[in-house]
Motif scaffolding. Structure first.
Motif, PDB file in Angstrom:
ATOM      1  N   LEU A 143       0.832  -1.199   0.000  1.00  0.00           N
ATOM      2  CA  LEU A 143       0.000   0.000   0.000  1.00  0.00           C
ATOM      3  C   LEU A 143       0.875   1.261   0.000  1.00  0.00           C
ATOM      4  CD1 LEU A 143      -2.982   0.760  -0.006  1.00  0.00           C
ATOM      5  CD2 LEU A 143      -2.917   0.767   2.477  1.00  0.00           C
ATOM      6  N   GLN A 144       1.971   1.227   0.739  1.00  0.00           N
ATOM      7  CA  GLN A 144       2.877   2.371   0.764  1.00  0.00           C
ATOM      8  C   GLN A 144       3.460   2.614  -0.629  1.00  0.00           C
ATOM      9  OE1 GLN A 144       6.170   2.057   3.479  1.00  0.00           O
ATOM     10  NE2 GLN A 144       6.887   4.124   3.035  1.00  0.00           N
ATOM     11  N   ARG A 145       3.880   1.557  -1.310  1.00  0.00           N
ATOM     12  CA  ARG A 145       4.408   1.700  -2.671  1.00  0.00           C
ATOM     13  C   ARG A 145       3.340   2.279  -3.610  1.00  0.00           C
ATOM     14  NH1 ARG A 145       6.707  -3.213  -1.196  1.00  0.00           N
ATOM     15  NH2 ARG A 145       5.149  -4.397  -2.354  1.00  0.00           N
ATOM     16  N   GLU A 146       2.093   1.840  -3.437  1.00  0.00           N
ATOM     17  CA  GLU A 146       0.998   2.358  -4.262  1.00  0.00           C
ATOM     18  C   GLU A 146       0.837   3.868  -4.059  1.00  0.00           C
ATOM     19  OE1 GLU A 146      -3.858   2.062  -4.530  1.00  0.00           O
ATOM     20  OE2 GLU A 146      -2.747   0.330  -3.758  1.00  0.00           O
ATOM     21  N   PHE A 147       0.876   4.318  -2.807  1.00  0.00           N
ATOM     22  CA  PHE A 147       0.736   5.750  -2.533  1.00  0.00           C
ATOM     23  C   PHE A 147       1.953   6.526  -3.025  1.00  0.00           C
ATOM     24  CE2 PHE A 147      -2.662   4.573   0.493  1.00  0.00           C
ATOM     25  CZ  PHE A 147      -3.623   5.461   0.043  1.00  0.00           C
ATOM     26  N   GLU A 148       3.135   5.921  -2.973  1.00  0.00           N
ATOM     27  CA  GLU A 148       4.326   6.585  -3.506  1.00  0.00           C
ATOM     28  C   GLU A 148       4.205   6.766  -5.015  1.00  0.00           C
ATOM     29  OE1 GLU A 148       7.449   4.064  -2.049  1.00  0.00           O
ATOM     30  OE2 GLU A 148       7.469   5.043  -0.080  1.00  0.00           O
ATOM     31  N   ARG A 149       3.661   5.756  -5.720  1.00  0.00           N
ATOM     32  CA  ARG A 149       3.430   5.883  -7.162  1.00  0.00           C
ATOM     33  C   ARG A 149       2.425   6.998  -7.451  1.00  0.00           C
ATOM     34  NH1 ARG A 149       3.674   0.275  -7.018  1.00  0.00           N
ATOM     35  NH2 ARG A 149       1.412   0.102  -6.920  1.00  0.00           N
ATOM     36  N   ARG A 168       1.745   9.593  -5.554  1.00  0.00           N
ATOM     37  CA  ARG A 168       2.393  10.865  -5.244  1.00  0.00           C
ATOM     38  C   ARG A 168       3.357  11.258  -6.356  1.00  0.00           C
ATOM     39  NH1 ARG A 168       4.703  10.013  -0.181  1.00  0.00           N
ATOM     40  NH2 ARG A 168       6.603   9.277  -1.184  1.00  0.00           N
ATOM     41  N   GLY A 169       4.088  10.282  -6.904  1.00  0.00           N
ATOM     42  CA  GLY A 169       5.018  10.547  -7.996  1.00  0.00           C
ATOM     43  C   GLY A 169       4.319  11.074  -9.233  1.00  0.00           C
ATOM     44  N   ARG A 170       3.136  10.561  -9.522  1.00  0.00           N
ATOM     45  CA  ARG A 170       2.362  11.047 -10.678  1.00  0.00           C
ATOM     46  C   ARG A 170       1.840  12.450 -10.428  1.00  0.00           C
ATOM     47  NH1 ARG A 170      -1.950   6.650 -11.432  1.00  0.00           N
ATOM     48  NH2 ARG A 170      -0.914   5.557  -9.758  1.00  0.00           N
ATOM     49  N   GLY A 171       1.501  12.757  -9.175  1.00  0.00           N
ATOM     50  CA  GLY A 171       0.964  14.070  -8.843  1.00  0.00           C
ATOM     51  C   GLY A 171       2.006  15.165  -8.895  1.00  0.00           C
ATOM     52  N   GLU A 172       3.287  14.821  -8.630  1.00  0.00           N
ATOM     53  CA  GLU A 172       4.344  15.824  -8.627  1.00  0.00           C
ATOM     54  C   GLU A 172       4.715  16.251 -10.039  1.00  0.00           C
ATOM     55  OE1 GLU A 172       7.456  13.914  -6.457  1.00  0.00           O
ATOM     56  OE2 GLU A 172       6.504  14.263  -4.517  1.00  0.00           O
ATOM     57  N   GLY A 173       4.417  15.427 -11.033  1.00  0.00           N
ATOM     58  CA  GLY A 173       4.773  15.727 -12.418  1.00  0.00           C
ATOM     59  C   GLY A 173       3.811  16.679 -13.092  1.00  0.00           C
ATOM     60  N   LYS A 174       2.752  17.042 -12.430  1.00  0.00           N
ATOM     61  CA  LYS A 174       1.755  17.930 -13.054  1.00  0.00           C
ATOM     62  C   LYS A 174       2.226  19.342 -13.157  1.00  0.00           C
ATOM     63  CE  LYS A 174      -2.321  15.283 -11.885  1.00  0.00           C
ATOM     64  NZ  LYS A 174      -3.590  15.239 -11.244  1.00  0.00           N
TER      65      LYS A 174
END
Length: 141
Positions: free
Chosen positions: A127-133, A135-141
């Motif tokens: 679940l932590q890895r899922e949230f990190e993914r 978050r990673g997509r959100g930072e690229g916006k």
């Protein structure tokens, strides 16, 4: 943000605890945690160590002189572990209940996250890895 309707149910009464021993411990633990976490308690402990250190030469730094501080600190530490654990458990439970209420009240929130503390370490890591993914997509916006 969507406004969440409040429940008309009354909160559980503070007197709902059936065990007087449990209630007494809770009240005592709360009072003690407030008292020992105060600046006055710290100064009292520091003063005690200072007096003990000053008395070292008077007692010729004897084994008994060392035993006094060792025994005292060991007993206090032993008891404080239970006090800290009780306080930590209560705080964690209260925090989980507040977060659970928010998850249940927010439209679109994943209510499957309510009982995360019951998951295995592997499931939490996934679940932590899922949230990190995410978050990673959100930072690229």
């Amino acid at each position: 943000m969507k406004k969440v309707a409040t429940s008309s149910r009354p909160l559980a009464s503070k007197k709902a605890d059936p065990s007087s021993l449990s209630r007494g411990f809770r009240v005592c633990a709360h009072w003690l945690s407030q008292a020992v976490g105060s600046p006055i308690a710290f100064l009292l402990a520091l003063s005690t160590v200072g007096v003990w250190a000053v008395l070292g030469p008077v007692f010729h730094f004897s084994d008994t002189w060392q035993l006094v501080i060792n025994t005292g600190t060991t007993i206090i530490t032993f008891l404080m572990v239970f006090l800290i654990q009780n306080t930590q458990n209560r705080d964690t439970k209260a925090l989980h209940l507040k977060l659970d209420e928010l998850l249940r009240g927010v439209a679109g929130a994943r209510t499957s996250l309510v009982d995360l503390e019951d998951l295995s370490d592997e499931e939490l890591d996934r679940l932590q890895r899922e949230f990190e993914r995410i978050r990673g997509r959100g930072e690229g916006k």
